[in-house]
Design an enzyme around this catalytic site. Structure first.
Site, PDB file in Angstrom:
ATOM      1  N   LYS A 235     -20.667  53.002  44.103  1.00 29.78           N
ATOM      2  CA  LYS A 235     -19.630  53.789  43.426  1.00 29.78           C
ATOM      3  C   LYS A 235     -18.617  52.906  42.722  1.00 29.78           C
ATOM      4  O   LYS A 235     -18.000  53.318  41.749  1.00 29.78           O
ATOM      5  CB  LYS A 235     -18.920  54.712  44.418  1.00 29.78           C
TER       6      LYS A 235
ATOM      7  N   LYS B 203     -30.317  58.990  42.582  1.00 33.27           N
ATOM      8  CA  LYS B 203     -30.102  60.198  43.383  1.00 33.27           C
ATOM      9  C   LYS B 203     -29.586  61.353  42.502  1.00 33.27           C
ATOM     10  O   LYS B 203     -28.774  61.116  41.610  1.00 33.27           O
ATOM     11  CB  LYS B 203     -29.054  59.857  44.454  1.00 33.27           C
TER      12      LYS B 203
ATOM     13  N   LYS C  79     -23.770  65.230  42.074  1.00 35.24           N
ATOM     14  CA  LYS C  79     -22.759  66.066  41.429  1.00 35.24           C
ATOM     15  C   LYS C  79     -22.012  65.280  40.379  1.00 35.24           C
ATOM     16  O   LYS C  79     -21.498  65.828  39.425  1.00 35.24           O
ATOM     17  CB  LYS C  79     -21.688  66.464  42.445  1.00 35.24           C
TER      18      LYS C  79
HETATM   19  P1  AMP Z   1     -22.020  64.763  48.788  1.00 38.50           P
HETATM   20  O1  AMP Z   1     -22.428  65.535  47.570  1.00 38.50           O
HETATM   21  O2  AMP Z   1     -22.092  63.286  48.552  1.00 38.50           O
HETATM   22  O3  AMP Z   1     -20.751  65.208  49.396  1.00 38.50           O
HETATM   23  O4  AMP Z   1     -23.153  65.038  49.892  1.00 38.50           O
HETATM   24  C1  AMP Z   1     -23.157  66.131  50.802  1.00 38.50           C
HETATM   25  C2  AMP Z   1     -24.442  66.098  51.604  1.00 38.50           C
HETATM   26  O5  AMP Z   1     -25.577  66.283  50.750  1.00 38.50           O
HETATM   27  C3  AMP Z   1     -24.675  64.760  52.324  1.00 38.50           C
HETATM   28  O6  AMP Z   1     -25.256  65.006  53.581  1.00 38.50           O
HETATM   29  C4  AMP Z   1     -25.651  64.038  51.426  1.00 38.50           C
HETATM   30  O7  AMP Z   1     -26.441  63.128  52.140  1.00 38.50           O
HETATM   31  C5  AMP Z   1     -26.495  65.189  50.894  1.00 38.50           C
HETATM   32  N1  AMP Z   1     -27.047  64.884  49.560  1.00 38.50           N
HETATM   33  C6  AMP Z   1     -26.326  64.646  48.437  1.00 38.50           C
HETATM   34  N2  AMP Z   1     -27.138  64.407  47.393  1.00 38.50           N
HETATM   35  C7  AMP Z   1     -28.411  64.478  47.864  1.00 38.50           C
HETATM   36  C8  AMP Z   1     -29.711  64.314  47.258  1.00 38.50           C
HETATM   37  N3  AMP Z   1     -29.844  64.046  45.968  1.00 38.50           N
HETATM   38  N4  AMP Z   1     -30.796  64.448  48.051  1.00 38.50           N
HETATM   39  C9  AMP Z   1     -30.659  64.738  49.366  1.00 38.50           C
HETATM   40  N5  AMP Z   1     -29.473  64.906  49.991  1.00 38.50           N
HETATM   41  C10 AMP Z   1     -28.353  64.788  49.259  1.00 38.50           C
END
Ligand code: AMP
Ligand code: TRP
Length: 334
Positions: free
Chosen positions: A113, A196, A199
């Protein structure tokens, strides 16, 4: 009794990656009798990067609406936003004083990041894994269902919990365990199978959002990057073919099949058929969630009330835990 804790950042739209990698698993765990579940919209984490200025309240409400629409039951589980429960921050300071600088310097997500520009990243972004450990430990969380990208942060939370127990000669914090679905459930960008699905990607074409309508989903899948070979019938044939791997993984995850079984259906076919079926399936799964998000977002008072009640329940659980930590340390309370 397992105590499940997990969090999601309100940094924009909830994606299909969040849903398949984490939220779907949360819903399944919530329905297990032996689990006590706490789910947190981590709004304090969201300001570690300066992207969301002015939109944080709305993103927090929308993320909560997405969780409820995807099946999180705010009565059965506790659903709240981090900034309404001050125990996270209170515990984070203590845990930060038990964390070594070298541990934080090893965090891969910080390096990613910070984009190679560590000196200009916020100190909050660097320190964030301490706060994440506090999120979990303020509830003595035992199991943390997350996507595979968060594994290193949970390892760190274990090190921090161990460090506290050792420093004070107590068995106070359980060592939280990551609960990760198979590694193959990391959902990748539709534009680059090595990145990945996120968002925060600058291109909306790279992801499917839980709030996308049918036409948008169909369009994004149609335009998703592929290669020029047909699909293999065994997983060995996916090596070095990140985009093929990703599309078949998404198909498998959405249809609750293994990748092996999905390849038996599509082996030898071109991407056209897979993309058509995948779009149909994604639309079918996302449509009811999207419609419910829409309905809930027209009743913001309901969402705010859910988060208010959830925060009160979360405070009631975390207050005595953090109080005991403060007493153990010897902070004077007069
Ligand atoms: P975040 O969007 O970073 O707050 O992630 C929230 C949850 O979603 C966390 O448990 C991440 O590990 C999971 N997550 C986010 N992006 C992915 C992705 N592309 N594939 C699988 N899990 C994801
Ligand atoms: N770091 C997680 C992510 O970026 C979100 C998060 C914050 C979290 N606190 C947590 C996840 C506690 C699990 C437990 O996805």
């Amino acid at each position: 009794m397992k105590r499940i804790f997990s969090g999601i950042q309100p940094t924009g739209n909830v994606t299909l990656g969040n849903y398949l990698g984490a939220i779907k698993n949360w819903v399944a765990l919530q329905n297990e009798a032996s689990c006590d579940c706490i789910f947190c919209v981590v709004d304090q984490h969201a300001i570690t990067v300066q992207k969301n200025i002015g939109a944080l309240k709305r993103s927090t409400q929308e993320t909560a609406a997405c969780l409820i629409s995807a099946g999180i039951d705010p009565v059965n589980s506790i659903l709240f936003n981090q900034s309404q429960v001050e125990e996270h921050m209170k515990l984070a300071w203590v845990l930060g004083c038990l964390t070594r600088v070298g541990w934080l310097n090893r965090m891969i997500q910080f390096k990613d990041k910070a984009n190679q520009d560590k000196d200009n990243a916020s100190a909050g972004l660097w320190w964030y894994p301490v706060m994440m450990a506090a999120d979990i430990l303020a509830y003595k969380g035992t199991h943390v269902p997350v996507g595979d990208d968060q594994k290193q942060h949970i390892e760190l939370a274990r090190d921090i919990a161990r460090s506290y127990n050792f420093a004070f000669g107590v068995e106070f914090f359980p060592l939280p365990q990551a609960q990760i679905l198979s590694k193959s459930f990391r959902i990748m960008s539709l534009c680059d199978g090595k990145k990945k699905m996120s968002k925060s990607d600058s291109s909306d074409m790279s992801r499917i959002n839980i709030t996308d309508n049918a036409d948008t989903i169909a369009h994004k899948i149609k335009k998703a990057k592929t290669d020029s070979y047909s699909l293999p019938s065994e997983t060995g044939g996916l090596v070095g073919r990140a985009e093929a791997q990703n599309l078949i993984t998404i198909y498998a995850a959405l249809s609750n099949k293994s990748v092996e079984v999905a390849l038996l259906e599509y082996g030898g076919c071109g991407f056209g058929r897979l993309k058509r079926d995948l779009a149909e399936l994604a639309i079918e799964v996302i449509r009811p969630i999207r419609m419910e998000v829409h309905r809930l977002m027209s009743d913001i008072k309901y969402i705010d009330n859910v988060l208010k009640k959830g925060s009160a329940r979360a405070s009631a659980l975390s207050k005595p835990i953090v109080k005991e930590v403060y007493d153990t340390i010897g902070f004077l309370s007069t």
